[in-house]
Design an enzyme around this catalytic site. Structure first.
Site, PDB file in Angstrom:
ATOM      1  N   ASP A 137      17.545 -16.867 -19.810  1.00  0.00           N
ATOM      2  CA  ASP A 137      17.366 -17.400 -21.168  1.00  0.00           C
ATOM      3  C   ASP A 137      18.710 -17.637 -21.858  1.00  0.00           C
ATOM      4  O   ASP A 137      18.860 -18.597 -22.624  1.00  0.00           O
ATOM      5  CB  ASP A 137      16.522 -16.433 -22.018  1.00  0.00           C
ATOM      6  CG  ASP A 137      15.046 -16.476 -21.625  1.00  0.00           C
ATOM      7  OD1 ASP A 137      14.597 -17.491 -21.059  1.00  0.00           O
ATOM      8  OD2 ASP A 137      14.340 -15.484 -21.894  1.00  0.00           O
ATOM      9  N   LYS A 192       8.277  -9.584 -19.329  1.00  0.00           N
ATOM     10  CA  LYS A 192       9.737  -9.637 -19.180  1.00  0.00           C
ATOM     11  C   LYS A 192      10.394  -8.252 -19.189  1.00  0.00           C
ATOM     12  O   LYS A 192      11.411  -8.042 -18.550  1.00  0.00           O
ATOM     13  CB  LYS A 192      10.367 -10.531 -20.251  1.00  0.00           C
ATOM     14  CG  LYS A 192      10.101 -12.019 -20.021  1.00  0.00           C
ATOM     15  CD  LYS A 192      10.906 -12.867 -20.984  1.00  0.00           C
ATOM     16  CE  LYS A 192      10.523 -14.339 -20.831  1.00  0.00           C
ATOM     17  NZ  LYS A 192      11.354 -15.223 -21.658  1.00  0.00           N
ATOM     18  N   SER A 218       6.289 -24.081 -16.696  1.00  0.00           N
ATOM     19  CA  SER A 218       7.234 -23.918 -15.585  1.00  0.00           C
ATOM     20  C   SER A 218       6.787 -24.660 -14.324  1.00  0.00           C
ATOM     21  O   SER A 218       7.623 -25.272 -13.659  1.00  0.00           O
ATOM     22  CB  SER A 218       7.449 -22.436 -15.282  1.00  0.00           C
ATOM     23  OG  SER A 218       8.115 -21.833 -16.370  1.00  0.00           O
TER      24      SER A 218
END
Ligand code: ATR
Length: 286
Positions: A106, A70, A21
């Site tokens: 996502d 997450k 990222s």
């Protein structure tokens, strides 16, 4: 012009070293002339609430959340997007008026990659076969429901997890046994691998793709190597094949736009940069 200096974002994970990222977001910061920063935050399990508080309080404009946080990122949020609510998982955090906000990009990342690489892929949307039943499978099943697939068959090594995922969404999402895969493929418009099979260091996903109809599209979310055995096999059969790297690139865009106020693009230059890094990592691991 807005003063962008001092805007800090980053990715929180444990471990976080491997995350690509920073490479993606720093490329966009540079391209768009934004003076903010994008850092790696090594956040241990259990320390996530304290990290989330730093965003709520405005020390950071936001963060991406990766493994294993997450799901832990879901509960501290004061508000979540409908997608994050549906998935029970958050991969993007930011703050609005002292409230911690959570999204999951996502789904958008998967859809944007499919739209870019296989236009019209959901025109025939009777049956999608999804391999794997983890967090990625959950996001992709939701994405496929949003495009109107009539049946989404989840196949997983541990069948119980496939059943749990199917039960989570219900409706078109069902579990299918490994043994039924050849029969399932015969009627599938789409096959997606969301499992770690085929990833460097993991066993290969060796599937006989011959039952798939000619119009079927095959997608893999694995991107190390860039072209997995599954992607090679689909291409060899003349099927449209969608590599996984694009999902990673596209899921980053909505987060960047939220934090820095500019819409970034997944350019060929960005793709080449990340591909080179993936190839180097793959060679090093061999
Ligand atoms: P993520 O959240 O990234 O989807 P995950 O929850 O660890 O990750 O899920 C990994 C998926 O790959 C699971 O579906 C897993 O199958 P199990 O649920 O049976 O564990 C699948 N997977 C990993 N290694 C596998 C292997 N050697 N053979 C078959 N499936 C495998």
């Amino acid at each position: 012009m807005t003063d962008t200096s001092g805007l800090r974002a980053g990715v929180a994970g444990w471990p976080v070293e491997h995350s690509r990222s920073p490479m993606i977001h720093r490329c966009w910061l540079k391209e768009l002339g934004i003076k903010g920063t994008y850092e790696k935050f090594a956040v241990r399990p259990g320390e996530f609430p304290a990290f989330a508080a730093r965003i709520r309080e405005g020390e950071l404009v936001g963060a991406n959340v990766t493994v294993p946080h997450k799901e832990a990122a879901f509960s501290p949020c004061d508000e979540r997007t409908p997608v994050a609510e549906a998935l029970g998982a958050v991969n993007t955090l930011w703050s609005e008026g002292g409230r911690l906000m959570g999204d999951n990009t996502d789904v958008a990342g998967f859809l944007a990659n499919m739209d870019e690489c296989a236009s019209g892929w959901a025109t025939q949307a009777k049956l999608a076969v999804v391999i794997g039943a983890g967090g990625a499978a959950r996001a992709i099943a939701y994405a496929l429901m949003s495009r109107g697939f009539e049946r989404i068959a989840i196949v997983n090594r541990t069948q119980e997890r496939a059943e749990t995922l199917a039960g989570h969404f219900g409706g078109p999402t069902t579990a299918m046994a490994w043994a039924d895969l050849p029969k399932g493929l015969a009627g599938a418009d789409l096959l997606v691998n969301t499992s770690s099979l085929g990833m460097a260091g993991q066993p290969l996903l060796a599937l006989d793709l011959s039952p798939l109809p000619e119009h079927a599209v095959v997608a893999d979310i694995v991107y190390v190597p860039l072209r997995t055995r599954l992607i090679e096999a689909a291409s060899a059969r003349g099927l449209r094949a969608v590599e996984g790297l694009g999902m990673l690139l596209h899921q980053a865009a909505p987060a960047f736009a939220r934090w820095f106020g500019r819409e970034p693009s997944v350019t060929p230059a960005l793709r080449a940069l990340v591909e080179a890094d993936v190839m180097a990592a793959y060679e090093a691991a061999r």
